[in-house]
Design a protein around this motif. Structure first.
Motif, PDB file in Angstrom:
ATOM      1  N   HIS A 221       0.828  -1.212   0.000  1.00 47.75           N
ATOM      2  CA  HIS A 221       0.000   0.000   0.000  1.00 47.75           C
ATOM      3  C   HIS A 221       0.859   1.258   0.000  1.00 47.75           C
ATOM      4  O   HIS A 221       0.496   2.281  -0.592  1.00 47.75           O
ATOM      5  N   ARG A 225       0.712   4.196  -2.826  1.00 49.91           N
ATOM      6  CA  ARG A 225       0.501   5.582  -2.403  1.00 49.91           C
ATOM      7  C   ARG A 225       1.637   6.479  -2.902  1.00 49.91           C
ATOM      8  O   ARG A 225       1.390   7.604  -3.383  1.00 49.91           O
ATOM      9  N   TYR A 253      -8.538   8.554  -5.067  1.00 50.26           N
ATOM     10  CA  TYR A 253      -8.878   8.915  -3.686  1.00 50.26           C
ATOM     11  C   TYR A 253     -10.386   9.095  -3.538  1.00 50.26           C
ATOM     12  O   TYR A 253     -11.062   9.526  -4.473  1.00 50.26           O
ATOM     13  N   ASP A 262      -2.664  12.770   2.646  1.00 48.32           N
ATOM     14  CA  ASP A 262      -1.532  11.943   2.214  1.00 48.32           C
ATOM     15  C   ASP A 262      -0.412  12.794   1.634  1.00 48.32           C
ATOM     16  O   ASP A 262       0.773  12.588   1.929  1.00 48.32           O
TER      17      ASP A 262
END
Length: 293
Positions: A221, A225, A253, A262
């Motif tokens: 993940h 990201r 998102y 983020d």
């Protein structure tokens, strides 16, 4: 830097070509910087070779800020050789004086072959005790009888030969081959969630998680990201019409608030501030070009 004619193209550990500057947060600050694709038969081990060179006036500095994809690098610079582990945050280096470095961005298949503990080496540097490699690369970069391209090609060839001796091509279906395939899959902007990798690679998510830890040093993940945020920073630099909400949606998102959270956590500023900083720097450069202070 654009790919040079006659040099083989390659991809980074996120499956991108060597002229892609997606992880460079402020490209205008780069010193003289060259990327060279790996020689034939080594693209399983190396994404590309990267060579910065700089000579700054006394008192002047160049601040480099990078949002790199999590990967390991083998780096030779004056006086030392090192293995640089996968970064988990943006990195920054201030250049002064003069210098050079010759690095190899390693494909994930190289990590176990070179005995690198990617998890232990997160955000860290390990000395590489190989005097012969250090001498070979230093001699190439210091050869005043050759022009710049010839020096850099020779230095990259020395580093390539060292890696070729230690990283064999992985057999089809091996963990190392799957690690490279995983890197290429994550590079696809269509992949926005871990669950989308299993049908793409025909391998269980648990297996892919283990490969991620061993060959990348970070969870799946986190890699997805990072790739999404690299893409976001590039879009903010290149597309002045892109809104934060639109970017958040296109990058998978749920809403712009999660995207902003983020982005801020990794880059230290919200996307709107990053875009403003880019515009301010462009204006400052234009002002200097027109004789303004």
């Amino acid at each position: 830097m654009a790919h040079e004619p006659g040099r083989s193209p390659a991809h980074d550990s996120a499956g991108r070509a060597p002229d892609d500057q997606r992880g460079v947060l402020y490209p205008r600050r780069l010193p003289e910087f060259h990327r060279i694709g790996p020689p034939p038969g080594l693209d399983h081990a190396v994404a590309w070779f990267w060579i910065p060179e700089w000579a700054l006036p006394p008192g002047e500095e160049s601040r480099q800020e990078i949002l790199p994809f999590p990967a390991c690098n083998l780096v030779v610079e004056p006086g030392r050789a090192t293995i640089v582990g996968p970064p988990t945050t943006r990195s920054e280096r201030v250049l002064t004086g003069s210098g050079w470095a010759v690095g190899a961005l390693l494909r994930p298949a190289s990590v176990p072959a070179l005995g690198i503990d990617a998890v232990a080496l997160r955000d860290a540097v390990r000395p590489l005790d190989d005097l012969e490699l250090l001498r070979a690369v230093t001699a190439a970069m210091s050869d005043a009888a050759r022009d710049g391209d010839a020096r850099r090609d020779s230095a990259a060839a020395a580093l390539a030969a060292w890696i070729r001796d230690r990283v064999p091509a992985p057999p089809h279906g091996s963990t190392a081959a799957l690690a490279n395939a995983l890197a290429d899959a994550i590079a696809d902007p269509a992949i926005t969630r871990v669950a989308e990798l299993e049908p793409r690679l025909h391998t269980s998510t648990r297996t892919l998680q283990r490969i991620a830890e061993r060959c990348f040093g970070v969870p799946l993940h986190a890699m997805i990201r990072r790739r999404r945020l690299q893409e976001a920073a590039a879009r903010l630099r290149e597309d002045p019409e892109a809104t934060i909400s639109r970017l958040a949606s296109e990058l998978g998102y749920a809403d712009h608030a999660h995207f902003t959270t983020d982005f801020t956590a990794l880059l230290g500023m919200p996307p709107s501030d990053y875009r403003k900083r880019l515009q301010d720097r462009v204006g400052a450069v234009a002002g200097r070009h027109h004789g303004r202070p």
